[in-house]
Design an enzyme around this catalytic site. Structure first.
Site, PDB file in Angstrom:
ATOM      1  N   LYS A 180       0.812  -1.219   0.000  1.00 22.43           N
ATOM      2  CA  LYS A 180       0.000   0.000   0.000  1.00 22.43           C
ATOM      3  C   LYS A 180       0.844   1.267   0.000  1.00 22.43           C
ATOM      4  CE  LYS A 180      -4.171  -2.145   1.649  1.00 22.43           C
ATOM      5  NZ  LYS A 180      -3.947  -3.526   2.108  1.00 22.43           N
TER       6      LYS A 180
HETATM    7  C1  LIG Z   1      -4.544  -4.671   1.594  1.00 22.27           C
HETATM    8  C2  LIG Z   1      -3.801  -5.924   1.518  1.00 22.27           C
HETATM    9  C3  LIG Z   1      -4.177  -6.974   0.637  1.00 22.27           C
HETATM   10  C4  LIG Z   1      -5.429  -6.892  -0.211  1.00 22.27           C
HETATM   11  O1  LIG Z   1      -5.321  -5.951  -1.251  1.00 22.27           O
HETATM   12  P1  LIG Z   1      -6.634  -5.482  -2.034  1.00 22.27           P
HETATM   13  O2  LIG Z   1      -6.176  -4.423  -2.962  1.00 22.27           O
HETATM   14  O3  LIG Z   1      -7.548  -4.946  -0.965  1.00 22.27           O
HETATM   15  O4  LIG Z   1      -7.214  -6.663  -2.721  1.00 22.27           O
HETATM   16  C5  LIG Z   1      -3.389  -8.101   0.576  1.00 22.27           C
HETATM   17  N1  LIG Z   1      -2.286  -8.242   1.342  1.00 22.27           N
HETATM   18  C6  LIG Z   1      -1.889  -7.258   2.197  1.00 22.27           C
HETATM   19  C7  LIG Z   1      -0.681  -7.477   3.019  1.00 22.27           C
HETATM   20  C8  LIG Z   1      -2.622  -6.078   2.312  1.00 22.27           C
HETATM   21  O5  LIG Z   1      -2.219  -5.110   3.162  1.00 22.27           O
END
Ligand SMILES: *Cc1c(COP(=O)(O)O)cnc(C)c1O
Length: 460
Positions: free
Chosen positions: A111
């Protein structure tokens, strides 16, 4: 490039508008009027680009004149200036699978890659205004930290993050609550993540309140985040795939944001053979993609908590295309979900989705044993979210494919799962080790929206 809502095709909004709004007032998600195609002769240049240069080329296609070229370059270069790996995104190839390390940013999850860009964009857009905005976001663990790090100490922005009290890992909490800047506010809600998420939505919908505080949002439906995620699909294809073979990508999925970016990359002209939606035991997407029935069940707690989600917000964007870009048909599905707790796709809609995605889910035991097996065989530690996406790639039919598995978080963020799998401690990298000893700052509030609103109004 202008944008409309999945529930109202007649809207015509600029990138800047949708950047600040996040979610459309009609409840729909923003989509570009047309997905830009990159011509093969331009794609040829892509193999020369580094990550930042590729970001620039891709963002340019989506932001019209919101930023000029120099400002956009500045935004991107600043965003990636404090990543721990010079490539920004790197690869570890073990057997037939290339692990895509998306966790080299400041808070150890993918993210950061998008959120750092958003932080710089807010800064640039607010720099010369006297407007102050307040970001309010709910987190099940990783979004909050990435958002806080991206806007900490910035002028004209406050951030309020709601997390469920005692329901995230200690490391996840410390990565949010140890910042010493006065524009960051952490609220632990005595409730679940769903309660936090609902409060944020209700505050958005409350026009009086949201206008009063100049509220903005950075959750995973923000289109700018999708753009930033498109970049690494192109990057792995051109940088880590010498012969430019068609690729298979498996993505740990919760809210369907990361994998949706892969779908857009494919529509833009990237040669992706297959996108695999990988989930944990909260497998609503697997059930839907395989059977056509979308039916949220109760959320089960898992060792991969960032994917403990039943309503995948970004899925609406794919449904819009599966409905033949017809908002009325989409709205009908959403009404079924709201009033009957589920919807069923027609054969044609389902076929459309299956043409673009396959799906897999992974139990708790399988997750732990995959972490263990990879460690024993290769001395490499993957996090539990990543492990769920390894599972489908172990099938025989993929052994001779160009397989990429997204590593969405660093294993040190989930020490209990790692301990359980291999009886080892996964160390936090570099200076992050220090957070264990830092003083935490957060307030615990009852699960009542009025108390949270009062808190926010007092702080701004
Ligand atoms: C947010 C997250 C996901 C999921 O991603 P999406 O875009 O919501 O499908 C998977 N793994 C981790 C470690 C995350 O922080």
């Amino acid at each position: 490039m202008n944008y409309f809502s999945s529930r109202n095709k007649s809207l015509n909004l600029s990138f800047k508008d949708i950047f600040f709004k996040g979610l459309s007032r009609d409840g729909g998600l923003f989509l570009p009027k047309k997905i830009p195609k990159i011509l093969p002769e331009n794609l040829k240049n892509f193999k020369k680009y580094n990550f930042q240069e590729m970001s620039f080329e891709i963002f340019k296609l989506f932001i019209s004149n919101t930023f000029n070229d120099n400002d956009l370059k500045l935004i991107i270069n600043k965003a990636y200036s404090n990543f721990r790996n010079a490539n920004i995104v790197d690869i570890k190839k073990l057997d037939h699978i290339s692990y895509v390390q998306l966790y080299h940013g400041p808070t150890l999850a993918f993210k950061d890659i998008a959120m750092q860009v958003l932080g710089e964009m807010y800064d640039m857009l607010l720099k010369n205004s006297n407007k102050k905005i307040n970001l309010i976001t709910a987190t099940s663990g990783d979004t909050g930290a990435a958002a806080i790090d991206a806007v900490k100490g910035r002028k004209n922005i406050n951030i309020f993050v709601l997390h469920p009290n005692n329901k995230i890992s200690n490391i996840q909490r410390k990565l949010m609550t140890t910042y010493e800047t006065d524009n960051v506010f952490n609220i632990a809600i005595k409730g679940s993540f769903d309660d936090c998420q609902k409060m944020v939505k209700d505050m958005f919908i409350d026009e009086n309140f949201s206008q009063q505080i100049n509220m903005s949002g950075v959750n995973s439906i923000n289109w700018a985040r999708i753009i930033a995620q498109i970049v690494y699909y192109f990057f792995i294809f051109y940088k880590f795939n010498k012969n430019h073979d068609s690729i298979v990508v498996s993505v740990p999925t919760g809210n369907f944001g990361d994998i949706y970016a892969g779908y857009i990359a494919k529509q833009m002209g990237l040669d992706i053979k297959e996108l695999i939606v990988s989930t944990n035991q909260n497998n609503i997407l697997e059930r839907c993609i395989n059977s056509g029935e979308y039916k949220p069940l109760n959320v089960l707690q898992s060792v991969s908590p960032s994917m403990d989600i039943q309503v995948a917000s970004n899925f609406e964007r794919i449904l819009f295309y599966a409905c033949g870009e017809n908002s009325d048909i989409l709205i009908k599905l959403m009404k079924d979900l709201k009033y009957h707790g589920k919807f069923n796709l027609s054969q044609k809609q389902l076929q459309n989705i299956q043409d673009n995605f396959s799906a897999s889910s992974c139990s708790e035991e399988e997750t732990i044993s995959i972490i263990k097996n990879i460690y024993e065989k290769h001395n490499y530690i993957i996090d539990p979210h990543t492990a769920t996406a390894v599972k489908p790639l172990l099938k025989k039919k993929y052994l001779n494919e160009k397989c990429f598995c997204f590593e969405t978080a660093h294993s040190s963020k989930f020490p209990l799962a790692i301990q359980k799998a291999i009886n080892l401690r996964s160390e936090l990298p570099g200076k992050l080790k220090k957070i264990e000893f830092k003083i935490e700052k957060y307030d615990i509030i009852e699960n009542q929206i009025d108390l949270v609103k009062d808190y926010i109004l007092k702080k701004i």
